[in-house]
Write a protein that holds these residues in place. Sequence first.
Motif, PDB file in Angstrom:
ATOM      1  N   LEU A   1       6.284  -3.594  11.739  1.00  0.00           N
ATOM      2  CA  LEU A   1       6.779  -4.101  13.018  1.00  0.00           C
ATOM      3  C   LEU A   1       6.776  -5.620  13.010  1.00  0.00           C
ATOM      4  CD1 LEU A   1       4.911  -1.725  15.467  1.00  0.00           C
ATOM      5  CD2 LEU A   1       7.334  -1.745  14.966  1.00  0.00           C
ATOM      6  N   PRO A   2       7.654  -6.247  13.793  1.00  0.00           N
ATOM      7  CA  PRO A   2       7.650  -7.711  13.853  1.00  0.00           C
ATOM      8  C   PRO A   2       6.329  -8.222  14.426  1.00  0.00           C
ATOM      9  CG  PRO A   2       9.279  -6.788  15.382  1.00  0.00           C
ATOM     10  CD  PRO A   2       8.696  -5.655  14.630  1.00  0.00           C
ATOM     11  N   SER A   3       5.898  -9.382  13.971  1.00  0.00           N
ATOM     12  CA  SER A   3       4.620  -9.947  14.428  1.00  0.00           C
ATOM     13  C   SER A   3       4.665 -10.340  15.902  1.00  0.00           C
ATOM     14  CB  SER A   3       4.236 -11.157  13.577  1.00  0.00           C
ATOM     15  OG  SER A   3       5.233 -12.150  13.675  1.00  0.00           O
ATOM     16  N   SER A   4       5.861 -10.472  16.464  1.00  0.00           N
ATOM     17  CA  SER A   4       5.983 -10.813  17.882  1.00  0.00           C
ATOM     18  C   SER A   4       5.691  -9.621  18.791  1.00  0.00           C
ATOM     19  CB  SER A   4       7.386 -11.344  18.176  1.00  0.00           C
ATOM     20  OG  SER A   4       8.356 -10.352  17.892  1.00  0.00           O
ATOM     21  N   PHE A   5       5.661  -8.416  18.242  1.00  0.00           N
ATOM     22  CA  PHE A   5       5.378  -7.230  19.053  1.00  0.00           C
ATOM     23  C   PHE A   5       3.882  -7.179  19.332  1.00  0.00           C
ATOM     24  CE2 PHE A   5       5.092  -2.616  19.883  1.00  0.00           C
ATOM     25  CZ  PHE A   5       6.048  -2.544  20.867  1.00  0.00           C
ATOM     26  N   PRO A   6       3.484  -7.012  20.599  1.00  0.00           N
ATOM     27  CA  PRO A   6       2.066  -7.083  20.968  1.00  0.00           C
ATOM     28  C   PRO A   6       1.204  -6.007  20.295  1.00  0.00           C
ATOM     29  CG  PRO A   6       3.452  -7.192  22.918  1.00  0.00           C
ATOM     30  CD  PRO A   6       4.339  -6.846  21.769  1.00  0.00           C
TER      31      PRO A   6
ATOM     32  N   ARG B   1      11.763  -7.675  22.996  1.00  0.00           N
ATOM     33  CA  ARG B   1      12.828  -6.995  22.264  1.00  0.00           C
ATOM     34  C   ARG B   1      12.278  -5.681  21.776  1.00  0.00           C
ATOM     35  NH1 ARG B   1      16.200  -9.996  18.085  1.00  0.00           N
ATOM     36  NH2 ARG B   1      17.644  -8.483  18.867  1.00  0.00           N
ATOM     37  N   LEU B   2      13.079  -4.649  21.847  1.00  0.00           N
ATOM     38  CA  LEU B   2      12.634  -3.350  21.368  1.00  0.00           C
ATOM     39  C   LEU B   2      12.441  -3.415  19.856  1.00  0.00           C
ATOM     40  CD1 LEU B   2      14.883  -0.992  23.472  1.00  0.00           C
ATOM     41  CD2 LEU B   2      12.461  -1.466  23.777  1.00  0.00           C
ATOM     42  N   PRO B   3      11.332  -2.889  19.376  1.00  0.00           N
ATOM     43  CA  PRO B   3      11.020  -3.015  17.961  1.00  0.00           C
ATOM     44  C   PRO B   3      11.687  -1.947  17.117  1.00  0.00           C
ATOM     45  CG  PRO B   3       9.270  -1.856  19.042  1.00  0.00           C
ATOM     46  CD  PRO B   3      10.264  -2.234  20.120  1.00  0.00           C
ATOM     47  N   SER B   4      11.863  -2.259  15.877  1.00  0.00           N
ATOM     48  CA  SER B   4      12.240  -1.287  14.864  1.00  0.00           C
ATOM     49  C   SER B   4      11.272  -1.471  13.721  1.00  0.00           C
ATOM     50  CB  SER B   4      13.670  -1.512  14.374  1.00  0.00           C
ATOM     51  OG  SER B   4      14.586  -1.166  15.368  1.00  0.00           O
ATOM     52  N   GLY B   5      10.663  -0.395  13.307  1.00  0.00           N
ATOM     53  CA  GLY B   5       9.697  -0.469  12.222  1.00  0.00           C
ATOM     54  C   GLY B   5       8.763   0.715  12.278  1.00  0.00           C
ATOM     55  N   SER B   6       7.705   0.625  11.509  1.00  0.00           N
ATOM     56  CA  SER B   6       6.745   1.716  11.461  1.00  0.00           C
ATOM     57  C   SER B   6       5.349   1.159  11.268  1.00  0.00           C
ATOM     58  CB  SER B   6       7.092   2.673  10.320  1.00  0.00           C
ATOM     59  OG  SER B   6       7.001   1.994   9.090  1.00  0.00           O
TER      60      SER B   6
ATOM     61  N   ILE C   1       1.574   8.455  10.958  1.00  0.00           N
ATOM     62  CA  ILE C   1       2.564   7.407  10.701  1.00  0.00           C
ATOM     63  C   ILE C   1       3.554   7.476  11.857  1.00  0.00           C
ATOM     64  CG2 ILE C   1       3.953   8.883   9.179  1.00  0.00           C
ATOM     65  CD1 ILE C   1       4.664   6.237   7.657  1.00  0.00           C
ATOM     66  N   VAL C   2       3.834   6.322  12.438  1.00  0.00           N
ATOM     67  CA  VAL C   2       4.664   6.241  13.637  1.00  0.00           C
ATOM     68  C   VAL C   2       5.884   5.388  13.325  1.00  0.00           C
ATOM     69  CG1 VAL C   2       4.734   5.547  16.056  1.00  0.00           C
ATOM     70  CG2 VAL C   2       2.607   6.421  15.079  1.00  0.00           C
ATOM     71  N   PHE C   3       7.052   5.891  13.689  1.00  0.00           N
ATOM     72  CA  PHE C   3       8.309   5.183  13.494  1.00  0.00           C
ATOM     73  C   PHE C   3       8.886   4.815  14.854  1.00  0.00           C
ATOM     74  CE2 PHE C   3       7.796   8.160  10.002  1.00  0.00           C
ATOM     75  CZ  PHE C   3       7.979   7.342   8.885  1.00  0.00           C
ATOM     76  N   LEU C   4       9.232   3.564  15.038  1.00  0.00           N
ATOM     77  CA  LEU C   4       9.902   3.099  16.248  1.00  0.00           C
ATOM     78  C   LEU C   4      11.307   2.664  15.850  1.00  0.00           C
ATOM     79  CD1 LEU C   4       7.078   0.828  17.709  1.00  0.00           C
ATOM     80  CD2 LEU C   4       7.544   3.198  18.256  1.00  0.00           C
ATOM     81  N   SER C   5      12.298   3.163  16.560  1.00  0.00           N
ATOM     82  CA  SER C   5      13.669   2.763  16.246  1.00  0.00           C
ATOM     83  C   SER C   5      14.468   2.629  17.532  1.00  0.00           C
ATOM     84  CB  SER C   5      14.332   3.775  15.311  1.00  0.00           C
ATOM     85  OG  SER C   5      14.331   5.050  15.883  1.00  0.00           O
ATOM     86  N   THR C   6      15.279   1.601  17.567  1.00  0.00           N
ATOM     87  CA  THR C   6      16.152   1.399  18.717  1.00  0.00           C
ATOM     88  C   THR C   6      17.417   2.213  18.510  1.00  0.00           C
ATOM     89  OG1 THR C   6      17.129  -0.549  17.683  1.00  0.00           O
ATOM     90  CG2 THR C   6      15.294  -0.916  19.176  1.00  0.00           C
ATOM     91  N   LYS C   7      17.999   2.637  19.611  1.00  0.00           N
ATOM     92  CA  LYS C   7      19.252   3.366  19.541  1.00  0.00           C
ATOM     93  C   LYS C   7      20.392   2.359  19.572  1.00  0.00           C
ATOM     94  CE  LYS C   7      17.421   7.512  21.614  1.00  0.00           C
ATOM     95  NZ  LYS C   7      17.513   8.456  22.730  1.00  0.00           N
ATOM     96  N   SER C   8      21.369   2.583  18.742  1.00  0.00           N
ATOM     97  CA  SER C   8      22.489   1.655  18.649  1.00  0.00           C
ATOM     98  C   SER C   8      23.338   1.724  19.912  1.00  0.00           C
ATOM     99  CB  SER C   8      23.338   1.986  17.424  1.00  0.00           C
ATOM    100  OG  SER C   8      23.942   3.242  17.592  1.00  0.00           O
TER     101      SER C   8
END
Length: 102
Positions: free
Chosen positions: A35-40, A16-21, A87-94
Amino acid sequence: MGLLSLFTKSAPTLLRLPSGSFTVDREGRVLMGTLPSSFPVELVSDIAQQVLTAFRDAAAAQLPLAELVINYPSLKISARELRGGAIVFLSTKSPEVLARQS
């Protein structure tokens, strides 16, 4: 049939595409993240190294680069330089944004 199963490849797992920083120091070590702990962890490290390399290359070329934004079709990566770290931000596009782009 047991012999044939040795040569079959398992289906790749989709992430799943992550959202977080996350924040990294100048060596690329993750200091803090949402980030979710499931993200590698390997992908987080790869992203961090690429971002730090971009900031270092810009500094070596004497180009002032404070922010980096990478737009993929369904993911946006933005990073800000923090005194050698980032600092890196990852966000999915709606889905609404994706529908407007097509």
